[in-house]
Write a protein that holds these residues in place. Structure first.
Motif, PDB file in Angstrom:
ATOM      1  N   ALA A  99       0.713  -1.203  -0.304  1.00 27.75           N
ATOM      2  CA  ALA A  99      -0.044   0.181   0.222  1.00 27.75           C
ATOM      3  C   ALA A  99       0.785   1.324  -0.011  1.00 27.75           C
ATOM      4  O   ALA A  99       0.691   2.335  -0.701  1.00 27.75           O
ATOM      5  N   ASN A 100       2.045   1.261   0.809  1.00 30.97           N
ATOM      6  CA  ASN A 100       2.782   2.504   0.827  1.00 30.97           C
ATOM      7  C   ASN A 100       3.674   2.611  -0.424  1.00 30.97           C
ATOM      8  O   ASN A 100       3.894   3.691  -0.851  1.00 30.97           O
ATOM      9  N   LYS A 101       4.026   1.575  -0.850  1.00 29.26           N
ATOM     10  CA  LYS A 101       4.783   1.623  -2.253  1.00 29.26           C
ATOM     11  C   LYS A 101       4.033   2.106  -3.514  1.00 29.26           C
ATOM     12  O   LYS A 101       4.258   2.890  -4.292  1.00 29.26           O
ATOM     13  N   LEU A 102       2.774   1.739  -3.427  1.00 24.78           N
ATOM     14  CA  LEU A 102       1.705   2.133  -4.773  1.00 24.78           C
ATOM     15  C   LEU A 102       0.884   3.396  -4.121  1.00 24.78           C
ATOM     16  O   LEU A 102       0.217   3.655  -5.056  1.00 24.78           O
ATOM     17  N   HIS A 103       0.679   3.632  -3.092  1.00 27.45           N
ATOM     18  CA  HIS A 103      -0.050   4.824  -2.714  1.00 27.45           C
ATOM     19  C   HIS A 103      -1.320   4.609  -3.025  1.00 27.45           C
ATOM     20  O   HIS A 103      -2.070   5.619  -3.403  1.00 27.45           O
ATOM     21  N   LYS A 104      -1.930   3.179  -2.632  1.00 30.73           N
ATOM     22  CA  LYS A 104      -3.216   3.106  -2.715  1.00 30.73           C
ATOM     23  C   LYS A 104      -3.664   2.079  -1.566  1.00 30.73           C
ATOM     24  O   LYS A 104      -2.811   1.559  -0.947  1.00 30.73           O
ATOM     25  N   ASP A 105      -4.841   2.305  -1.366  1.00 30.94           N
ATOM     26  CA  ASP A 105      -5.549   1.144  -0.280  1.00 30.94           C
ATOM     27  C   ASP A 105      -5.457  -0.160  -0.854  1.00 30.94           C
ATOM     28  O   ASP A 105      -5.655  -0.663  -1.803  1.00 30.94           O
ATOM     29  N   TYR A 106      -5.114  -0.989   0.303  1.00 31.70           N
ATOM     30  CA  TYR A 106      -4.492  -2.463   0.247  1.00 31.70           C
ATOM     31  C   TYR A 106      -5.875  -3.166  -0.275  1.00 31.70           C
ATOM     32  O   TYR A 106      -5.592  -4.022  -1.277  1.00 31.70           O
ATOM     33  N   ASN A 107      -6.891  -2.852   0.287  1.00 30.07           N
ATOM     34  CA  ASN A 107      -8.098  -3.483  -0.144  1.00 30.07           C
ATOM     35  C   ASN A 107      -8.367  -3.555  -1.617  1.00 30.07           C
ATOM     36  O   ASN A 107      -8.738  -4.465  -2.240  1.00 30.07           O
ATOM     37  N   TYR A 108      -8.187  -2.294  -2.009  1.00 31.69           N
ATOM     38  CA  TYR A 108      -8.591  -2.095  -3.474  1.00 31.69           C
ATOM     39  C   TYR A 108      -7.440  -2.759  -4.409  1.00 31.69           C
ATOM     40  O   TYR A 108      -7.736  -3.436  -5.150  1.00 31.69           O
ATOM     41  N   LEU A 109      -6.111  -2.857  -3.724  1.00 37.42           N
ATOM     42  CA  LEU A 109      -5.277  -3.448  -4.537  1.00 37.42           C
ATOM     43  C   LEU A 109      -5.453  -5.126  -4.361  1.00 37.42           C
ATOM     44  O   LEU A 109      -5.064  -5.727  -5.513  1.00 37.42           O
ATOM     45  N   SER A 110      -5.712  -5.422  -3.520  1.00 38.14           N
ATOM     46  CA  SER A 110      -5.791  -6.770  -3.187  1.00 38.14           C
ATOM     47  C   SER A 110      -7.248  -7.494  -4.045  1.00 38.14           C
ATOM     48  O   SER A 110      -6.872  -8.715  -4.653  1.00 38.14           O
TER      49      SER A 110
END
Length: 188
Positions: A99-110
């Motif tokens: 989440a920190n590396k991509l600057h996005k919410d982890y739930n969205y990424l997951s």
């Protein structure tokens, strides 16, 4: 500056090859890292066609779909972390790190990663770690204890259990094989 996302860049040799493809098309490469090429300006239509053809011939792909770009960024961060970083020094858990590396919410990424790839980020992370263990076993440079520590496992037993679950073999059995059945990182 123009940024191009490239699929299947998983190692330093890939970076060199992809940079060379862009340069042979007449582009000025400002920087290159796993999955990303930054140019001083955009490619012309002719250059882009040439680059796409050469990338495809070498097993790479220029990404246009934003969702696919995000997935490749996740994969590249994990490959970099496992194969070129020090997991034992990572202060965050995997979800916070991504989440920190991509600057996005982890739930969205997951959810995005799972819906497109059919596997979870965590499972992809585990597969990368197992491939790294296979590599280390083949080269016989570290003990299982050192591997477990470097790859962030809580114990040798945890590493061995996960290795057996994924490969069907214990690390010792794998090491004794003549054919080690390692997989290309871009096929995981």
């Amino acid at each position: 500056m123009s940024v191009y996302n490239i699929k299947n860049m998983v190692c330093a040799r890939c970076i060199k090859t992809v940079s060379g493809i862009f340069q042979s098309a007449g582009a000025e490469v400002k920087s290159a890292r796993l999955g990303i090429i930054e140019l001083s300006g955009p490619l012309s239509e002719t250059q882009e066609t040439k680059v796409r053809e050469q990338l495809t011939a070498e097993g790479f792909e220029m990404l246009d779909d934003q969702r696919v770009k995000v997935i490749e960024q996740i994969k590249n961060e994990i490959v970099t972390l496992v194969h070129y970083g020090e997991l034992d020094e990572m202060n965050d858990n995997l979800s916070d790190f991504i989440a920190n590396k991509l600057h996005k919410d982890y739930n969205y990424l997951s959810n995005l990663f799972s819906s497109v790839t059919g596997t979870t980020i965590e499972q992809y992370f585990i597969l990368q770690k197992i491939e790294k263990v296979k590599e280390l076993l083949v080269y016989d440079e570290l003990s299982l204890s050192q591997m477990a520590f470097n790859l962030g496992y809580s114990s040798v037993a945890h590493l061995s259990a996960q290795f057996k679950k994924i490969t069907g073999l214990t690390p010792s059995q794998f090491k004794k094989l003549n054919e080690h059945h390692r997989r290309h990182l871009d096929s995981l």
